[in-house]
Design an enzyme around this catalytic site. Structure first.
Site, short mmCIF file in Angstrom:
data_model
loop_
_atom_site.label_atom_id
_atom_site.label_comp_id
_atom_site.label_asym_id
_atom_site.label_seq_id
_atom_site.Cartn_x
_atom_site.Cartn_y
_atom_site.Cartn_z
N HIS A 365 0.83 -1.20 0.00
CA HIS A 365 0.00 0.00 0.00
C HIS A 365 0.86 1.25 0.00
CE1 HIS A 365 -2.74 -3.00 2.17
NE2 HIS A 365 -2.70 -3.19 0.90
N CYS A 678 -5.35 -0.33 -19.42
CA CYS A 678 -5.01 0.47 -18.23
C CYS A 678 -3.97 -0.19 -17.32
CB CYS A 678 -6.26 0.81 -17.43
SG CYS A 678 -7.10 -0.62 -16.76
C1 PEP Z 1 -4.45 -4.49 -14.01
O1 PEP Z 1 -4.57 -5.62 -13.52
O2 PEP Z 1 -3.81 -4.27 -15.05
C2 PEP Z 1 -5.05 -3.32 -13.35
C3 PEP Z 1 -5.03 -2.13 -13.93
O3 PEP Z 1 -5.58 -3.49 -12.13
P1 PEP Z 1 -4.69 -3.60 -10.79
O4 PEP Z 1 -3.28 -3.28 -11.15
O5 PEP Z 1 -5.28 -2.66 -9.82
O6 PEP Z 1 -4.88 -5.03 -10.42
#
Ligand code: PEP
Ligand code: MG
Length: 748
Positions: A365, A678
């Site tokens: 975190h 993303c």
């Molecule tokens: C991902 O898995 O690419 C994502 C954007 O979500 P997180 O990194 O929060 O798991």
């Protein structure tokens, strides 16, 4: 320990105390100390070896060995019995030294006459500073009482070394904590910063390791233990739900705080002449040494608890609270063993220039908050909290995961050049802020930012992002000690939308589980949490929190556009159920007469390979899809994203992964479904070019990545890039990276 030995030990410490008080140079003190120990213990040899540098031990004083050997005899860590004692941090006690494994004969010392050997590590808070050795001609094993007495003396020597009592004099030691040291850890967040150390928990300084009044010290220890118990009880009373992880830890604290054996050992140390503080440190050093050797994770955790508790006890005893009054230096770089997100947020955005942790992980975190603040973070910088002093100059290279403490001029100069180079690049990116990410062939790519805290929102205008492509709502849950209330969340989401000033914000519903554990929720004991009960799986099985969150989002969006995205959807059925929850929440709000959003978009994250092969109907059904490349890559290559050893083995630009992406792009195109990417890879310029060339028209990334990505996208022709990628795939290249980077290097 019998009374007679205790009083002898006290007498010896009393004499050591006099040596410490006398104004003499370090070498004289060392010489006097070995004489005192040898005569008090009735042994023929007493020697002190101290570290000259991180790897080399040096004979610094002796009685019994040849005087010429002082400052001449050296051994590496692990070499000979002395080196072994230091490396393993355990006592070596043998009647027949030459027969011991690893024995190394040092002819210049004349030690061949001495058969028995007892070496005790001189250590402070788990850091070995040297070795105290006694030797005798007679073949004998030193008794437990004698070894114990040596350990007590070694403890005092450690404190004296730390206080600089042995510095100076011919061949004497140079002061500690002044040498340049480089810590090689791991990158938690890029960026290069020069600053001054600010210790999150200032080290406790013990100025009085020896005491002549054991009764007074025992009374101090007992009073402090009482205060400690009261503190732990108070923390337990204030902790959240029963059987949460926090309560488990506090229960363990309480067990240690009430442990008779821990107290008894410290009382014994005090009766032998140590002050209460030195007694606590002595036991803490033992625990740390064991912590380094324990292979059992449970035992390591418990030793960690004991270590933490010892720190609390030391602070009570010395009256040195968390806040020692040390002024925050200019350009502070926070140095800590570890830190929770709540504590970090207390410093506030903008207060810190960088963070260096001894522990921590990329997915911790603290790392998430550091990323949100866009400040460099180095993790696993082993030993930095014992070396760094408040105010020390420190250069943090977040990209390489390196921290240079008290650097020399050459390193400093090279680092200044690096910072200047990065600053020039930032200026170039700032000039592009208002321009679109339009490639030479005219394709415009939407660049959005990833966020998760209110503190991220100011980056929206400054980075040039067109919106928030991923708002990780779980961060709000992670930085709290209890479940947020619906009204609080609703107010927060409304503030986020206000700050976005009409730009699109994609709210991802709670993605907890896996590495994102809420302290106030019952921990799940899962063998493989990344593939376990997480994200939407948890949301659908326990819909209370999901419903509360959806309601908060709907209320916050009253009269505006609401974009909601469900995480970790592995098949169309999960999306349908989640969307049904959303529709029910909308309907409920309508019946209650609350104002509704004027437009809604409901999408899914594509993070498991299974969803890439879902029916066309699904691709038409979703309002939009966003590829979560971090998770998709980890499941595609079966490589844990948190495991440094396997994480870097596989590349997004491998042809097989691009094949998967190409299928997703094709399905979205024929269904007319907007698609974005993303994951972290979207923020890497070369990868971003590949994604854009493959047909992604929207990328979401850390705000700091928008400049570099835009800069490169504006310089390339995406149709040509696509041809380079396709040729490499047709040729059968395992990865398109070599061909793509080679082509990029040829672009003007
Ligand atoms: C991902 O898995 O690419 C994502 C954007 O979500 P997180 O990194 O929060 O798991
Ligand atoms: Mg994910």
């Amino acid at each position: 320990m019998p009374d007679r030995t205790e009083s002898e030990s006290r007498k010896l410490l009393g004499r050591l105390s006099a040596v410490m008080a006398a104004t003499s140079v370090g070498q004289t003190r060392l010489d006097r100390i070995v004489q005192l120990i040898a005569s008090s213990m009735g042994c023929e040899v007493c020697s002190i070896y101290l570290f000259r540098d991180a790897e080399t031990l040096e004979l610094c004083a002796t009685v019994g060995l040849k005087a010429e050997a002082v400052h001449q005899t050296r051994m590496r860590l692990g070499e000979g019995l002395v080196g072994r004692t230091a490396r393993d941090r355990v006592v070596t006690n043998t009647a027949n030294a030459p027969a011991e494994r690893g024995f190394r004969y040092m002819p210049e010392t004349g030690e061949e006459r001495f058969s028995s050997f007892c070496g005790v590590p001189v250590q402070r808070l788990g850091e070995v500073l040297g070795v105290l050795v006694v030797q005798s001609r007679a073949a004998r094993i030193y008794t437990p009482d004698e070894v114990y007495a040596l350990e007590v003396v070694a403890m005092v020597l450690a404190e004296m070394t730390e206080l600089g009592a042995f510095n100076g004099g011919e061949g004497g030691l140079s002061p500690r904590h002044q040498r340049p040291i480089t810590f090689r850890g791991l990158s938690g967040q890029e960026g290069a910063v020069a600053g001054r150390v600010y210790l999150h928990e200032p080290r406790v300084v013990v100025t009085n390791p020896i005491s002549e009044d054991p009764d007074k010290e025992l009374a101090r220890l007992n009073a402090s233990i009482e205060a400690l118990r009261a503190q732990v009880d108070e923390m337990l009373a204030g902790a959240g739900t029963v059987d949460s992880e926090e309560v488990g830890v506090l229960e363990a604290y309480r067990m240690f705080a009430n442990s008779r054996s821990w107290l008894r050992r410290m009382e014994e140390d005090i009766r032998s002449g140590l002050s209460a503080e030195a007694a606590v440190e002595k036991e803490q050093s033992h625990a740390r040494a064991r912590m380094g050797q324990a292979s059992d994770a449970y035992l390591r955790d418990r030793l960690h608890d004991l270590d933490d508790l010892s720190n609390r006890l030391l602070r009570i005893l010395t009256g040195q609270g968390r806040d020692t009054g040390a002024a925050m230096p200019d350009s502070p770089v926070l140095v800590a063993r570890n830190i929770g997100p709540g504590e970090l947020l207390e410093y506030g955005k903008g207060a810190l220039r960088a963070i260096v942790l001894e522990e921590g992980s990329v997915g911790s975190h603290a790392a998430i908050v550091a990323r949100a603040w866009a400040i460099p973070l180095v993790i696993r910088a082993e030993g930095i909290t014992t070396e760094a002093l408040n105010g020390d100059l420190i250069l943090v290279d977040g990209e390489q995961g390196i921290a240079h403490l008290r650097p020399d001029d050459i390193v400093r100069k090279a680092f200044e050049d690096k910072i200047a180079m990065l600053a020039r690049a930032q200026e170039r990116y700032a000039d592009l802020r208002e321009l679109p990410a339009q490639s030479l062939c005219g394709t415009v790519i939407g660049l959005h930012m990833n966020a998760g805290l209110m503190a991220d929102l100011p980056s929206l205008p400054s980075s040039g992002a067109e919106g928030v492509g991923l708002f990780r709502t779980e961060l709000q849950f992670l930085v709290r000690n209890q479940m947020p209330k619906r009204a609080e969340l609703s107010a927060l989401y409304a503030r986020v939308m206000d700050a976005a000033k009409g730009k699109r914000v994609v709210f991802r519903t709670l993605d907890i589980g896996s590495d994102k554990v809420l302290s106030y929720m019952k921990p799940q004991d899962e063998p493989n949490p990344a593939m376990g009960w997480r994200a939407i799986r948890l949301g659908l099985d326990k819909p209370g929190v999901l419903r509360m969150q959806l309601q908060a989002l709907i209320r916050a969006a009253a009269g505006r556009c609401l974009t909601v995205m469900f995480p970790f959807i592995a098949n169309p059925g999960e999306f349908r159920l989640a969307r049904a929850e959303f529709n029910k929440a909308l309907e409920r709000e309508r019946i209650l007469g609350h104002p509704l959003p004027d437009k809604v978009e409901v999408g899914a994250m594509l993070e498991t390979p299974s969803l890439a092969f879902a029916s066309y109907a699904f691709f038409r059904e979703v309002d939009f899809l966003s590829v979560g490349g971090n998770d998709l890559k980890q499941f595609f290559f079966a490589a844990d994203r948190e495991n440094e050893r396997v994480r870097r083995r596989y590349d997004m630009l491998e042809s097989s992964f691009l094949e998967l992406l190409s299928g997703i792009v094709g399905r979205c195109a024929s269904a007319g479904t907007p698609l974005s990417f993303c994951g972290e890879d979207a923020g890497r310029p070369v990868e971003a070019v590949a994604l854009a060339a493959m047909g992604f028209r929207m990328l979401s990334m850390r705000p700091a990545s928008i400049g570099p990505v835009k800069s490169l996208l504006r310089r390339v022709n995406l149709q040509e890039a696509r041809k380079v990628i396709d040729d490499a795939r047709i040729r059968g290249d395992e990865s398109v990276r070599p061909a793509l980077t080679e082509w990029l290097a040829r672009q003007p």
